[in-house]
Design a protein around this motif. Structure first.
Motif, PDB file in Angstrom:
ATOM      1  N   SER A 265       0.819  -1.207   0.000  1.00 12.99           N
ATOM      2  CA  SER A 265       0.000   0.000   0.000  1.00 12.99           C
ATOM      3  C   SER A 265       0.855   1.262   0.000  1.00 12.99           C
ATOM      4  O   SER A 265       0.593   2.207  -0.750  1.00 12.99           O
ATOM      5  N   LEU A 266       1.873   1.291   0.850  1.00  8.74           N
ATOM      6  CA  LEU A 266       2.699   2.496   0.877  1.00  8.74           C
ATOM      7  C   LEU A 266       3.534   2.615  -0.393  1.00  8.74           C
ATOM      8  O   LEU A 266       3.797   3.722  -0.879  1.00  8.74           O
ATOM      9  N   MET A 267       3.903   1.476  -0.983  1.00  6.81           N
ATOM     10  CA  MET A 267       4.615   1.521  -2.250  1.00  6.81           C
ATOM     11  C   MET A 267       3.708   2.048  -3.356  1.00  6.81           C
ATOM     12  O   MET A 267       4.130   2.857  -4.191  1.00  6.81           O
TER      13      MET A 267
ATOM     14  N   LYS B 262       2.526  12.330   2.321  1.00  4.64           N
ATOM     15  CA  LYS B 262       2.270  12.346   3.769  1.00  4.64           C
ATOM     16  C   LYS B 262       1.559  11.069   4.210  1.00  4.64           C
ATOM     17  O   LYS B 262       1.885  10.497   5.252  1.00  4.64           O
ATOM     18  N   THR B 263       0.586  10.628   3.424  1.00  7.41           N
ATOM     19  CA  THR B 263      -0.120   9.392   3.760  1.00  7.41           C
ATOM     20  C   THR B 263       0.823   8.203   3.739  1.00  7.41           C
ATOM     21  O   THR B 263       0.778   7.328   4.614  1.00  7.41           O
ATOM     22  N   SER B 264       1.702   8.170   2.743  1.00  6.04           N
ATOM     23  CA  SER B 264       2.672   7.087   2.630  1.00  6.04           C
ATOM     24  C   SER B 264       3.612   7.069   3.825  1.00  6.04           C
ATOM     25  O   SER B 264       3.922   6.014   4.382  1.00  6.04           O
ATOM     26  N   ARG B 265       4.060   8.249   4.242  1.00  5.14           N
ATOM     27  CA  ARG B 265       4.959   8.322   5.396  1.00  5.14           C
ATOM     28  C   ARG B 265       4.275   7.833   6.664  1.00  5.14           C
ATOM     29  O   ARG B 265       4.853   7.086   7.458  1.00  5.14           O
TER      30      ARG B 265
ATOM     31  N   LYS C 117       3.712   3.329  10.663  1.00  7.72           N
ATOM     32  CA  LYS C 117       2.911   2.245  11.261  1.00  7.72           C
ATOM     33  C   LYS C 117       3.587   0.893  11.031  1.00  7.72           C
ATOM     34  O   LYS C 117       3.668   0.067  11.954  1.00  7.72           O
ATOM     35  N   LEU C 118       4.090   0.693   9.826  1.00  9.09           N
ATOM     36  CA  LEU C 118       4.756  -0.573   9.511  1.00  9.09           C
ATOM     37  C   LEU C 118       6.039  -0.733  10.315  1.00  9.09           C
ATOM     38  O   LEU C 118       6.333  -1.811  10.850  1.00  9.09           O
ATOM     39  N   ILE C 119       6.799   0.345  10.432  1.00  7.25           N
ATOM     40  CA  ILE C 119       8.062   0.293  11.179  1.00  7.25           C
ATOM     41  C   ILE C 119       7.802   0.070  12.670  1.00  7.25           C
ATOM     42  O   ILE C 119       8.569  -0.627  13.351  1.00  7.25           O
ATOM     43  N   ALA C 120       6.711   0.645  13.194  1.00  5.35           N
ATOM     44  CA  ALA C 120       6.374   0.418  14.603  1.00  5.35           C
ATOM     45  C   ALA C 120       6.106  -1.059  14.863  1.00  5.35           C
ATOM     46  O   ALA C 120       6.449  -1.590  15.925  1.00  5.35           O
ATOM     47  N   ALA C 121       5.506  -1.740  13.876  1.00  2.75           N
ATOM     48  CA  ALA C 121       5.233  -3.170  14.017  1.00  2.75           C
ATOM     49  C   ALA C 121       6.477  -4.004  13.776  1.00  2.75           C
ATOM     50  O   ALA C 121       6.654  -5.061  14.389  1.00  2.75           O
ATOM     51  N   ASN C 122       7.348  -3.539  12.886  1.00  2.00           N
ATOM     52  CA  ASN C 122       8.549  -4.291  12.537  1.00  2.00           C
ATOM     53  C   ASN C 122       9.662  -3.319  12.175  1.00  2.00           C
ATOM     54  O   ASN C 122       9.795  -2.912  11.017  1.00  2.00           O
TER      55      ASN C 122
END
Length: 274
Positions: A135-137, A161-164, A169-174
């Motif tokens: 999704s972010l890609m 901004k939405t991608s960031r 969120k992804l980095i917080a999980a992993n």
């Protein structure tokens, strides 16, 4: 930005700053990205579409195919050359490129397919890291098309901004999902180059413009990333040239040139620096 079977259990391998990355368990996605970075776009599409045939539920398949369409269009329009990014006035004042409508249709279709698959996966599991990254890609690719080809900078900024936010969120999980750091790095570094009054307005609108944070995040992807590692290195080379650090830029470009010998852009830039 090897998914389906690999990414869900894989903590993103690490490599040295000048290593050529060839994953131990190379997948068709890995092969397709190497072909794309080597400007072998026809081969990359064949490879990505074979992955999609084998993994029809994986949103990374069409997202990767969309990346191939975008990079081929940027190459055709000669937007990939770092000169555009080193001379802001030249880039901002250039005429709007004449886009290929047939390619745009394929690009949009691939993005739409990836969005549908990612949405379905996230409905089943909101923490699905593969779907979050796809999704972010997707957002990053679309924002690049808006800014670099259609020159719709405000619309592009919204997606950046939405991608960031999604990357955070992804980095917080992993925290080891090192490709995700690119989205944070791109926003912070590129927007930090804007004049001070514009940076203030951007921050007031929720954008991030911290140059040092941008470089740090780009460096994380450049050193430990997977699919986006070469792209992060290109951006770091551009940053080095802006800082007049020619030695660092040459080091990065030499590594890229060795890894992707068919990509004339790296060798052309090296020749210009010598």
């Amino acid at each position: 930005m090897s998914i389906a079977l690999l990414v869900l259990t894989w903590p993103l391998f690490c490599a040295g700053p000048n290593d050529v990355v060839v994953p131990a368990e190379s997948t068709l996605l890995d092969t397709g990205f190497r072909q794309m970075y080597d400007l072998q776009f026809g081969l990359a599409h064949v490879t990505f579409q074979e992955w999609m045939r084998q993994h029809p539920e994986d949103p990374m398949g069409p997202a990767s195919d969309a990346a191939g369409y975008l990079f081929s269009e940027l190459d055709r329009l000669q937007i990939l050359q770092s000169e555009f990014f080193l001379h802001d006035d030249l880039f901002a004042n250039r005429k709007k490129p004449v886009a290929d409508p047939a390619l745009k249709q394929k690009f949009d279709a691939a993005l739409g397919q990836s969005e549908q698959l990612a949405t379905r996966a996230l409905q089943q599991d909101p923490q699905n890291q593969n779907a979050l990254f796809a999704s972010l890609m997707r957002l990053g690719l679309h924002s690049d098309y808006l800014a670099l080809i259609e020159k719709r900078y405000l619309a592009s900024l919204s997606e950046v901004k939405t991608s960031r936010t999604m990357a955070e969120k992804l980095i917080a999980a992993n925290p080891d999902y090192c490709d995700a750091y690119l989205a944070i790095g791109v926003e912070n570094y590129l927007l930090s180059l804007k004049p001070a009054p514009l940076r203030w307005l951007l921050r007031a609108g929720g954008a991030e413009t911290d140059r040092d944070r941008g470089i740090q995040n780009l460096a994380l992807t450049a050193e430990k990333g997977h699919f986006l590692r070469p792209y992060a290195r290109v951006l770091l080379a551009v940053a080095a040239l802006r800082d007049k650090n020619v030695a660092r830029a040459k080091e990065l470009l030499e590594g890229l040139s060795k890894a992707f010998p068919h990509n004339r852009l790296y060798s052309q830039e090296l020749a210009r620096l010598r």
